[in-house]
Motif scaffolding. Structure first.
Motif, PDB file in Angstrom:
ATOM      1  N   HIS A 173      46.457  27.743 106.766  1.00 13.20           N
ATOM      2  CA  HIS A 173      47.686  27.212 107.345  1.00 13.20           C
ATOM      3  C   HIS A 173      48.743  26.918 106.286  1.00 13.20           C
ATOM      4  O   HIS A 173      49.913  27.263 106.452  1.00 13.20           O
ATOM      5  CB  HIS A 173      47.390  25.931 108.125  1.00 13.20           C
ATOM      6  CG  HIS A 173      46.311  26.073 109.140  1.00 13.20           C
ATOM      7  ND1 HIS A 173      46.458  26.806 110.297  1.00 13.20           N
ATOM      8  CD2 HIS A 173      45.040  25.581 109.164  1.00 13.20           C
ATOM      9  CE1 HIS A 173      45.338  26.757 110.997  1.00 13.20           C
ATOM     10  NE2 HIS A 173      44.460  26.017 110.334  1.00 13.20           N
ATOM     11  N   TYR A 174      48.340  26.269 105.207  1.00 15.55           N
ATOM     12  CA  TYR A 174      49.292  25.787 104.210  1.00 15.55           C
ATOM     13  C   TYR A 174      49.217  26.551 102.893  1.00 15.55           C
ATOM     14  O   TYR A 174      50.004  26.296 101.987  1.00 15.55           O
ATOM     15  CB  TYR A 174      49.056  24.298 103.949  1.00 15.55           C
ATOM     16  CG  TYR A 174      49.184  23.444 105.194  1.00 15.55           C
ATOM     17  CD1 TYR A 174      50.265  23.609 106.060  1.00 15.55           C
ATOM     18  CD2 TYR A 174      48.234  22.481 105.511  1.00 15.55           C
ATOM     19  CE1 TYR A 174      50.393  22.835 107.203  1.00 15.55           C
ATOM     20  CE2 TYR A 174      48.354  21.695 106.651  1.00 15.55           C
ATOM     21  CZ  TYR A 174      49.435  21.879 107.493  1.00 15.55           C
ATOM     22  OH  TYR A 174      49.562  21.108 108.629  1.00 15.55           O
ATOM     23  N   GLY A 175      48.282  27.474 102.784  1.00 19.77           N
ATOM     24  CA  GLY A 175      48.150  28.257 101.565  1.00 19.77           C
ATOM     25  C   GLY A 175      47.041  27.734 100.674  1.00 19.77           C
ATOM     26  O   GLY A 175      46.635  26.574 100.759  1.00 19.77           O
ATOM     27  N   THR A 176      46.541  28.607  99.824  1.00 18.32           N
ATOM     28  CA  THR A 176      45.491  28.251  98.875  1.00 18.32           C
ATOM     29  C   THR A 176      46.132  27.936  97.533  1.00 18.32           C
ATOM     30  O   THR A 176      46.784  28.795  96.937  1.00 18.32           O
ATOM     31  CB  THR A 176      44.484  29.404  98.725  1.00 18.32           C
ATOM     32  OG1 THR A 176      43.851  29.625  99.992  1.00 18.32           O
ATOM     33  CG2 THR A 176      43.436  29.089  97.673  1.00 18.32           C
ATOM     34  N   PRO A 177      45.987  26.712  97.033  1.00 21.93           N
ATOM     35  CA  PRO A 177      46.634  26.352  95.769  1.00 21.93           C
ATOM     36  C   PRO A 177      46.175  27.231  94.604  1.00 21.93           C
ATOM     37  O   PRO A 177      45.055  27.749  94.586  1.00 21.93           O
ATOM     38  CB  PRO A 177      46.204  24.894  95.563  1.00 21.93           C
ATOM     39  CG  PRO A 177      45.928  24.388  96.942  1.00 21.93           C
ATOM     40  CD  PRO A 177      45.328  25.558  97.666  1.00 21.93           C
TER      41      PRO A 177
END
Length: 385
Positions: A97-101
Motif C-alpha cells: 500500500h505505502y511502498g517498501t522502504p
C-alpha cells in the motif's frame, strides 16, 4: 562484486503530512531526532498500522503513547512516522500500500520488517534513533538487514499503551541506532536506570547457527570464533526447532485473531496475499493447540533461563539470512524462511529476555548481524556491555 541496481523506493515515511513533535524540555536526548513506527500513537495523527483500511476505520488518537511522551520530555524531537508491514505481521519489510522502504546499506535488498521504515530512516541518517516494535523479530531482523544496531527489551519492561498490538504475549517496544552509544543512551533514558553488572561468561548457540544457509553460517561463525575465543558452545533447540516454531505460531495466531479477527470479518480489509494468509492461519488455531502452546512456551522459557543463569550472554544469529534480495531467488525459500526466522526470534520471545543486535559486516555484499541475549532484566547491562 555484482553491481547493485537502484531501488525505486524513495521514502521511509508514511504518506501525507509529516508528523512532528517538539521537545517538551531539555534532557539527556537534547539534540536527537527520532521517528516512530506507525503502530505507535501520536495525538492527532492517524495510526495506519501499515494498512489504509485500518487508517480509514479507526479514529485519530487523542493521546500520545507514553513512550513517545517520555522521549519528548527527555529532549528528543519527533520528525516523522514510518512505514511498517501490515499490522506488524511480517519480517521482510514489504508493504503493497505505502511502498517498501529503501535498505540504504544494500539498495537491491529488502530492509527487513516489520519495523522497516524505522530501520531505513536510521540507516539513511535521517534520524538519530527510531522506535519499532518486536514480536517475533521485527526490530532484530531489520537491524541486521540494514547494518545498524537494534534492541528488543525484556518483555513487559516498557509499557505498550498507545501501540497497536499483534500478540501481547510477545509484543515489545524496541529501537534502532547507528551506534552503540546512542542505542544505550535511549535505553537508559527509557528505563530510568544506569545499573551495571558484569558478564560472567559468553555462550554460543551453535545449533541456532546451524540453521543458516552455508555462506551465512561460515561468515558468522568465523566472526564469533575470532572475537570470542573464550566462548562456550551450548544447544538451545533441544528436541529440534519445531516445538519453538509451533508454540510461537499458535500463541501469536490465537492472540492476533482474537484482537483483529472481528475487525477483519466485519470489514474485509485489503491485505497483501501473504498477510491475508497469515491471518487465515491464525483463525484456524484451535483451543487445544493454544493450550499446548502455552504449556510448551513455559517449558522453553525455563530452558533459556537455565542456559543464561544469572550472568551469561548467549550469542545467536540476529536473522535467518543476510539481507534478502528484493527480486533474485531467496537463499531460503518461503515458507522455510519463516520456519527458521521464527524459532530464532522465539529464543528471546518465549523467554522474555532482552536481545541486542550488533552489525558485524557483510555476507556476499549484504549486511548481517549477531544477536546477544541476556537474562531477564539485564537490559541496561546489555546495552552498556
Amino acid at each position: 562484486m555484482e553491481r547493485r541496481r537502484p531501488s525505486t523506493a524513495t521514502t521511509a515515511w508514511i504518506p501525507g503530512r509529516r508528523v512532528r513533535g517538539d521537545p517538551k524540555s531539555p534532557g539527556p536526548l537534547s539534540g536527537h531526532r527520532f521517528a516512530v513506527k506507525d503502530l505507535i500513537d501520536v495525538a492527532g495523527a492517524t495510526t495506519t498500522a501499515g494498512n489504509p483500511d485500518w487508517a480509514r476505520t479507526h479514529p485519530r488518537p487523542r493521546t500520545t503513547a507514553p513512550v513517545v511522551e517520555r522521549l519528548l520530555r527527555s529532549g528528543a524531537a519527533l520528525v516523522g512516522k514510518t512505514i511498517c508491514d501490515e499490522l506488524a505481521f511480517g519480517l521482510e519489510g514489504k508493504n503493497i500500500h505505502y511502498g517498501t522502504p529503501l535498505n540504504p546499506r544494500a539498495p537491491d535488498c529488502l530492509p527487513g520488517g516489520s519495523s522497516s521504515g524505522s530501520a531505513s530512516a536510521v540507516a539513511r541518517g535521517w534520524v538519530d534513533f527510531a522506535l519499532g516494535t518486536d514480536t517475533g523479530g521485527s526490530v532484530r531482523v531489520p537491524a541486521s538487514y540494514c547494518g545498524i544496531f537494534g534492541f528488543r527489551p525484556t518483555h513487559g519492561r516498557i509499557p505498550m499503551r498507545g501501540i497497536v498490538p499483534l500478540a501481547p504475549e510477545y509484543d515489545t517496544l524496541g529501537w534502532f541506532a547507528r551506534d552503540a552509544a546512542t542505542l544505550a543512551r535511549v535505553g537508559t533514558t527509557l528505563f530510568g536506570s544506569t545499573e551495571d553488572r558484569l558478564v560472567g561468561s559468553i555462550a554460543v548457540a551453535r545449533d541456532a547457527f546451524d540453521l543458516l544457509p552455508e555462506a551465512e553460517h561460515q561468515r558468522l561463525m568465523s566472526i564469533v570464533e575470532h572475537r570470542f575465543p573464550q566462548r562456550r558452545t551450548v544447544t538451545v533447540f533441544t528436541g529440534g526447532r519445531k516445538p519453538w516454531l509451533d508454540a510461537y505460531r499458535f500463541r501469536q495466531g490465537r492472540s492476533a485473531w482474537s484482537l483483529h479477527g472481528p475487525w477483519i470479518e466485519r470489514l474485509h480489509p485489503r491485505f497483501a496475499p501473504e498477510i491475508a494468509e497469515r491471518f487465515a492461519a491464525a483463525a484456524r488455531v484451535t483451543r487445544a493447540e493454544a493450550r499446548w502452546a502455552d504449556r510448551t512456551a513455559v517449558a522453553l522459557a525455563r530452558s533459556v533461563h537455565r542456559l543464561l543463569g544469572e550472568d551469561r550472554l548467549l550469542i545467536v544469529p540476529a536473522a535467518p539470512t543476510a539481507a534478502l534480495p528484493r527480486e533474485s531467488p531467496r537463499r531460503l525459500p518461503m515458507p522455510l524462511y519463516r520456519e527458521v526466522a521464527l524459532p530464532l526470534g522465539a529464543i528471546a520471545g518465549h523467554s522474555g529476555c532482552p536481545e541486542a543486535v550488533v552489525p558485524v559486516g557483510e555476507c556476499d555484499g549484504r549486511p548481517i548481524g549477531l544477536g546477544f541475549v541476556a537474562p531477564r532484566g539485564w537490559d541496561v547491562p546489555l546495552l552498556r556491555w
